[in-house]
Each structure stands twice: as C-alpha cells, then as structure tokens.
Design a protein around this motif. Structure first.
Motif, short mmCIF file in Angstrom:
data_model
loop_
_atom_site.label_atom_id
_atom_site.label_comp_id
_atom_site.label_asym_id
_atom_site.label_seq_id
_atom_site.Cartn_x
_atom_site.Cartn_y
_atom_site.Cartn_z
N LEU A 383 -28.47 -7.62 -38.86
CA LEU A 383 -28.60 -7.38 -40.30
C LEU A 383 -29.85 -6.55 -40.60
O LEU A 383 -29.82 -5.65 -41.45
N ALA A 384 -30.96 -6.83 -39.93
CA ALA A 384 -32.20 -6.10 -40.17
C ALA A 384 -31.99 -4.60 -40.00
O ALA A 384 -32.52 -3.79 -40.77
N GLY A 385 -31.22 -4.22 -38.99
CA GLY A 385 -30.95 -2.80 -38.80
C GLY A 385 -30.24 -2.20 -39.99
O GLY A 385 -30.57 -1.09 -40.43
N ARG A 386 -29.25 -2.90 -40.51
CA ARG A 386 -28.53 -2.38 -41.67
C ARG A 386 -29.43 -2.34 -42.90
O ARG A 386 -29.36 -1.39 -43.69
N LEU A 387 -30.28 -3.36 -43.08
CA LEU A 387 -31.19 -3.37 -44.22
C LEU A 387 -32.19 -2.22 -44.13
O LEU A 387 -32.54 -1.61 -45.15
N MET A 388 -32.69 -1.92 -42.93
CA MET A 388 -33.63 -0.81 -42.79
C MET A 388 -32.93 0.52 -43.04
O MET A 388 -33.51 1.43 -43.65
N ALA A 389 -31.69 0.65 -42.59
CA ALA A 389 -30.94 1.87 -42.87
C ALA A 389 -30.75 2.05 -44.37
O ALA A 389 -30.92 3.16 -44.90
N ALA A 390 -30.42 0.97 -45.07
CA ALA A 390 -30.24 1.05 -46.52
C ALA A 390 -31.55 1.40 -47.21
O ALA A 390 -31.58 2.17 -48.18
N ALA A 391 -32.67 0.86 -46.71
CA ALA A 391 -33.97 1.14 -47.32
C ALA A 391 -34.34 2.60 -47.15
O ALA A 391 -34.90 3.23 -48.07
N VAL A 392 -34.05 3.18 -45.99
CA VAL A 392 -34.30 4.61 -45.80
C VAL A 392 -33.51 5.42 -46.82
O VAL A 392 -33.99 6.42 -47.36
N ALA A 393 -32.31 4.94 -47.14
CA ALA A 393 -31.45 5.64 -48.09
C ALA A 393 -31.81 5.33 -49.55
O ALA A 393 -31.12 5.79 -50.45
N GLY A 394 -32.86 4.54 -49.76
CA GLY A 394 -33.31 4.25 -51.11
C GLY A 394 -32.78 2.96 -51.71
O GLY A 394 -33.01 2.69 -52.89
N GLN A 395 -32.07 2.16 -50.90
CA GLN A 395 -31.51 0.89 -51.38
C GLN A 395 -32.23 -0.25 -50.65
O GLN A 395 -31.75 -0.77 -49.65
N GLU A 397 -33.35 -3.33 -51.69
CA GLU A 397 -33.38 -4.69 -52.22
C GLU A 397 -33.36 -5.74 -51.12
O GLU A 397 -34.14 -6.69 -51.12
N GLY A 398 -32.45 -5.59 -50.17
CA GLY A 398 -32.35 -6.57 -49.09
C GLY A 398 -33.58 -6.56 -48.21
O GLY A 398 -34.11 -7.62 -47.86
N PHE A 399 -34.04 -5.37 -47.83
CA PHE A 399 -35.26 -5.28 -47.01
C PHE A 399 -36.44 -5.90 -47.74
O PHE A 399 -37.22 -6.67 -47.15
N ASP A 400 -36.60 -5.60 -49.02
CA ASP A 400 -37.74 -6.11 -49.77
C ASP A 400 -37.68 -7.63 -49.93
O ASP A 400 -38.72 -8.29 -49.97
N ALA A 401 -36.47 -8.19 -50.01
CA ALA A 401 -36.34 -9.65 -50.10
C ALA A 401 -36.87 -10.31 -48.84
O ALA A 401 -37.55 -11.35 -48.90
N MET A 402 -36.61 -9.71 -47.69
CA MET A 402 -37.13 -10.25 -46.44
C MET A 402 -38.62 -9.96 -46.30
O MET A 402 -39.39 -10.80 -45.82
N ALA A 403 -39.05 -8.76 -46.71
CA ALA A 403 -40.46 -8.40 -46.58
C ALA A 403 -41.36 -9.23 -47.49
O ALA A 403 -42.57 -9.35 -47.24
N ALA A 404 -40.79 -9.82 -48.55
CA ALA A 404 -41.58 -10.64 -49.47
C ALA A 404 -41.97 -11.98 -48.87
O ALA A 404 -42.84 -12.68 -49.42
N LEU A 405 -41.33 -12.38 -47.77
CA LEU A 405 -41.68 -13.65 -47.14
C LEU A 405 -43.10 -13.59 -46.60
O LEU A 405 -43.48 -12.61 -45.96
N PRO A 406 -43.90 -14.62 -46.83
CA PRO A 406 -45.26 -14.62 -46.28
C PRO A 406 -45.22 -14.52 -44.76
O PRO A 406 -44.39 -15.15 -44.09
N SER A 407 -46.10 -13.70 -44.20
CA SER A 407 -46.14 -13.49 -42.76
C SER A 407 -47.59 -13.50 -42.31
O SER A 407 -48.29 -12.50 -42.38
N ARG A 408 -48.05 -14.66 -41.86
CA ARG A 408 -49.44 -14.82 -41.44
C ARG A 408 -49.66 -14.27 -40.04
O ARG A 408 -48.79 -14.36 -39.17
N ALA A 409 -50.84 -13.72 -39.83
CA ALA A 409 -51.22 -13.32 -38.49
C ALA A 409 -51.53 -14.55 -37.65
O ALA A 409 -52.00 -15.58 -38.17
N PHE A 410 -51.25 -14.48 -36.35
CA PHE A 410 -51.66 -15.54 -35.45
C PHE A 410 -53.19 -15.56 -35.39
O PHE A 410 -53.84 -14.51 -35.46
#
Length: 436
Positions: A383-395, A397-410
């Motif tokens: 799914l991530a691959g499809r979301l990144m492809a859509a984001a390159v094309a200007g869509q 929403e799905g990528f940004d929903a995943m990117a909004a998740l907090p991601s702490r550094a180790f």
C-alpha cells in the motif's frame, strides 16, 4: 556495517525455499551511465515495486534501482502473511489518535489487503485465506475476544472468530497455546512470487528496473523545480522525484529516517514435505502467528512443507547454523516434529520503529519515504508504494494520513542503533522465554 552485503552474496537470492520455488524472472540489467526519469525509486521490494507499478500506469517515466535482485530483501524472505489492520491494534490507535483517525488507518489497512489480493490475482500468485492468532494467557485471550467484538460492532469487520484452547488446538495441531482467534479476512501467500509478480507488472507497464545497482548517495533538489541526482556505483539517475523504499537496507541514505527505523534480523526454516504424516498440523491450511514480541509465525505450503519463523539474535550477522536457532521455537509448538528434517533455513532483515507503526516521511522537497513496517509489511508496504505514487501525482491524502503518525527517533539515533539492538533483543527475548 553495510547490511546489503554482510550476510548475502551480491545479486543472488538467499538459499531459501522461496528462491528455490519462485516464479521465473530473468535478471534486469544494471544501470550504466546516466539516465533521465520523472521518478527514481530506490529499493526493489514491495514498496518500491508497488510505487514503480502505479507510477508507470499513471504515465510517469520510472527508474527503479535495486542493489541485488527484486524481492531480495524482506519482501522475498518473510512469512507471507497478509494481516488485517495496522501493526498496532485499533484500541491502541483510538487511545492515542481518537476513533476517527483510528478508523481511517483501519480503512487504509483494508485497502492494503485488497491491493495485495488484486495484484496477486493479476500476477497469477495463489492466495489462501485465514490467519490464526495464538494467545499465551487468559488476559490475551480476553483482549482478543474484546477486539473481535469491537471490530464487528464499530468497524463493520466481522471476519474474526474467537477460539478457546480446544478449538485453537484443533485448528493448528498444537496445545502450546491457551486460545486465540481466526481472522478469515487475512491471508497468506508465497512472498517472493508476489514481489516477482509485481516486478513483471511494473516492467510491462513501462517502468525501467535496474538490478545490481547500489545507490550510495542522493543529491536532493533544494527547492521545487530543481532536479535530484541519484548516484549509483555504475551510473546515475537525474529525476524530478525520489522515492526511498529501502526499509531495513536504507543505510545512511537519509539520517532522519534512519534514526527512526531500526533494522533487525529474523529467521525461517522449512521442513521436508510432510506428506500424509502429521495430519493434525494446519488441516485447513491456516497461517498462524503468536503473541510473543519476537513472534513465532508459520504456515503450510502446497507441498505440505511447514514454513516456520522465529528466534532472535543480538547481532546483524546471521548465525552460522540458522536451523539450530529456529528449531527450539518450532519444537516448542510442534514437539512431534523432532525427527523431521529441515531442508531450508534462511535469515532476513526487516525494520521496526519505536511505536511499531510505519514511518512515512518527506526527507526533501521532492522526496518521499516509507519504511519500518515492523513485520506487517506484505500488505502495508505494498500500500505504501501506491500511496507514494499517488502523492507524486498530487493526491497525498493517504500518504499524509500515515505521515501524521508520531515517529520518534530511537535513543541515540543511528549511532546507538547496534547497542540498542543488542539490549532490546536480549530483553524481549528473555520476556518471551519467561512468558510475559
């Protein structure tokens, strides 16, 4: 230590059952000299192949760069399980993000399963339904039952059936667990065949795939309208967009991502074909995963070989005897297999994050990254691959929903990842052995 080469021979699939039984695929050429592309995709696993496929079908000029062979990494070595939901369950997500965002993430995960099924069907890769989850305590069983009711009542997902100890034992052929559940909406398949099938589809859609093309540096565009340069050992790609899909093999291509995504190794064995022996083991061809932190997971292939994964090590080098590492975990579930020959044993490198949720990021103005699928990558990386492809094309929403998740550094970032691996795997391995 370069994880691309420390355990494997360049340009060769590991000596796994999957590599021995894979679909045919002639090698793709290495990149030579300079080429121009709209999008350069770094990494030929599920995420990279999915991105290349979906971009090519949108009409983009795509150059996919893989240091070894497509499906060489975790995408071609994993347990083949297409699980439901995100890596964290919806009650965890609701507590931290709220019901609406948790539902959005659940829906994305359902899209992920549907996408895998669709691509597998298009590529001619068989899919079997059903994953059982094996619980080790009454508290885990109670939680599994609660989640099945919660998903049915609030998410419209009624494919999970709780199982008591007797029912689970009948389903998996072992009394090692106290109970669990069966998710009929989840599935399992030959993971390397899925990657190869996606590569064929991407090639046929017009994507240019380059194998044995190790990316060692990227010169990112500093602002919109500029191009980036992806440098390989045999050439370079000038492109408008870059997609990073290296996961556990990302290395130092982006330190921001690397600080949040830690590679770990896992190991799998396969038995000789069991024939008509041990008919009690997985009579319905259901896949299984248990509740350990270092998960045991297994399934039966069409030749009735049991493919069993499990076991931890505290180094990035594979053990000399992988079978000996995994065998105790196998026998803890199926002691009746003590005299059965293990014909294959292999290791692989996946990647985890601090919160076990994928790390989606924008490392540069024209660069997207998705990694750290934490053992849930068959569906989510695709799914991530499809979301990144859509984001390159200007869509986006799905990528940004995943990117909004907090991601702490180790803690300590990339500098202390190896010591963290040693300490973390030793601690969680001890917890698993003590039954916590």
């Amino acid at each position: 230590m370069n994880l691309l080469y420390v355990n494997d021979r360049r340009g060769q699939y590991p000596r796994s059952l999957y590599a021995e039984t894979r679909l045919p695929l002639e090698p793709f050429p290495a990149l030579k000299g300079e080429t121009r592309a709209d999008v350069a995709v770094v990494g030929g696993g599920y995420a990279g192949l999915s991105a290349a496929l979906h971009l090519a079908r949108r009409g983009y000029r795509v150059a996919l760069l893989e240091a070894h062979r497509v499906g060489f990494g975790a995408s071609g070595r994993n347990g083949g399980q297409v699980g439901s939901g995100q890596r964290q369950e919806v009650d965890w997500l609701e507590a931290r993000l709220g019901r609406d965002d948790a539902r959005r993430l659940w829906d994305l995960a359902e899209e992920a399963k549907a996408l895998v099924r669709a691509l597998a069907a298009e590529a001619g890769v068989p899919v079997r339904d059903g994953i059982a989850h094996a619980c080790r305590s009454k508290a885990e069983i109670d939680h599994a039952r609660h989640m099945a009711d919660h998903l049915a009542g609030h998410y419209g997902y009624d494919r999970i059936r709780p199982l008591d100890g007797q029912a689970l034992a009948g389903l998996i052929g072992s009394d090692a667990y106290m109970g669990g559940d069966l998710d009929r909406g989840a599935a399992h398949l030959h993971p390397l065949d899925l990657a190869i099938g996606m590569a064929r589809l991407a090639r046929d859609a017009g994507a240019h795939i380059f194998e044995n093309s190790h990316v060692h540096r990227i010169t990112h565009a500093r602002k919109a309208g500029e191009t980036s340069v992806v440098h390989c050992d045999t050439g370079r790609v000038i492109c408008d967009h870059v997609i990073l899909a290296g996961n556990g093999y990302l290395g130092d291509l982006d330190r921001h991502v690397a600080a949040r995504v830690m590679p770990i190794n896992n190991y799998i064995v396969a038995t000789e074909p069991l024939g008509t022996d041990f008919p009690e083991i997985l009579p319905e061809h259901t896949a299984v995963a248990d509740t350990k932190f270092v998960v045991n997971y297994w399934r039966m292939d069409d030749e009735r070989r049991l493919i069993f994964g499990g076991g931890e090590t505290v180094t990035y080098r594979f053990p000399k005897d992988i079978a000996a590492t995994v065998r105790p975990h196998l026998l803890s579930v199926y002691p009746q297999l003590k005299d059965v020959r293990l014909t294959h044993a292999w290791g692989g490198t996946l990647a985890i994050t601090m919160n076990r949720m994928p790390c989606f990021a924008r490392p540069a103005p024209n660069c997207l990254s998705a990694s750290g699928f934490s053992g849930h990558g068959v569906a989510l990386a695709t799914l991530a691959g499809r979301l990144m492809a859509a984001a390159v094309a200007g869509q986006a929403e799905g990528f940004d929903a995943m990117a909004a998740l907090p991601s702490r550094a180790f803690p300590g970032g990339t500098l202390l990842r190896s010591p963290m691996l040693v300490a973390g795997m030793a601690w969680f391995g001890l917890r698993d052995r003590l039954g916590f």
